[in-house]
Design a protein around this motif. Structure first.
Motif, short mmCIF file in Angstrom:
data_model
loop_
_atom_site.label_atom_id
_atom_site.label_comp_id
_atom_site.label_asym_id
_atom_site.label_seq_id
_atom_site.Cartn_x
_atom_site.Cartn_y
_atom_site.Cartn_z
N ASN A 13 0.94 -1.14 0.17
CA ASN A 13 0.10 -0.05 -0.09
C ASN A 13 0.87 1.12 0.25
O ASN A 13 0.83 1.99 0.98
CB ASN A 13 -1.07 0.19 1.16
N GLU A 51 -6.34 -7.01 -10.24
CA GLU A 51 -5.94 -5.63 -9.97
C GLU A 51 -4.23 -5.50 -9.72
O GLU A 51 -3.72 -5.97 -8.70
CB GLU A 51 -6.76 -5.13 -8.88
N LYS A 78 -1.34 -3.42 -8.35
CA LYS A 78 -1.14 -2.39 -7.20
C LYS A 78 0.50 -2.44 -7.17
O LYS A 78 1.26 -3.51 -7.44
CB LYS A 78 -1.56 -2.64 -5.87
#
Length: 208
Positions: free
Chosen positions: A26, A198, A200
């Motif tokens: 993140n 997805e 990231k």
């Protein structure tokens, strides 16, 4: 699936390494604070704002936040991997990498071509005071192999932000259609159903 641009995904700033690898990062935009006032040749690397990940953090000095590096083909990163931390498997198309182990123990895996025309997978452990060199274009990653945080200093022969010259395994897998992956591995396409679609910016992750 539309083509994924890793540089765009990472923005102008994820900063250090060193890898790059599998699941759940993140990362915020990396800090771009200027060099310390008073001298254009001085940068507070270890106290600069880090990019934080699930498995560790990184701080970088590059041409965007340390202007004296512009055009010098050099950048430096301070990487911390927590216990269980892993630098996402990746490679650098246009830069070599030189990593110094400041503290802790790292398990390295480096895959590349050699003079005999074959591929060699070199797996070894590096400890405090050791220096590791990864040639340009070699696939590699490292992980914390100890019971304390791992800290390394990484030098690249490029002045740009490190992820801009970083192709990670998550982005690579998701650039390949599932039927092509299935044909390559000799398994049904359904074998890749658990791979997230997805993409990231992983960069640093952790064993679950």
């Amino acid at each position: 699936m539309p083509e994924m641009n890793r540089r765009t995904a990472l923005g102008t700033g994820a900063g250090v390494i060193g890898a790059a690898m599998a699941g759940g990062g993140n990362a915020p935009a990396a800090a771009t604070e200027p060099a310390q006032q008073g001298s254009p040749h001085l940068f507070p690397l270890t106290t600069s704002a880090p990019s934080e990940y699930d498995g560790g953090s990184l701080r970088g000095a590059h041409e965007q936040n340390f202007p004296v590096l512009a055009g010098q083909n050099g950048s430096v990163y301070f990487v911390t991997l927590e216990v269980g931390g892993i630098r996402e498997p990746h490679w650098h198309p246009s830069a070599w990498e030189l990593t110094f182990i400041i503290s802790g123990k790292a398990k390295w895996t480096i895959l590349g071509t050699h003079a005999d025309g074959g591929y060699h997978n070199d797996v070894f452990t590096a400890e405090q005071g050791d220096l590791v060199f990864i040639p340009q274009g070699f696939f590699h990653y490292f992980e914390n192999a100890g019971e304390q945080p791992l800290q390394v200093l990484v030098v690249f022969n490029t002045s740009s932000i490190e992820p801009n010259d970083d192709i990670g395994i998550m982005g690579s897998l998701n650039s390949i259609p599932r039927d092509v992956l299935a044909a390559t591995f000799g398994v049904p396409a359904s074998a890749f159903d658990q791979v997230p679609t997805e993409v990231k910016p992983v960069v640093i992750t952790r064993r679950k």
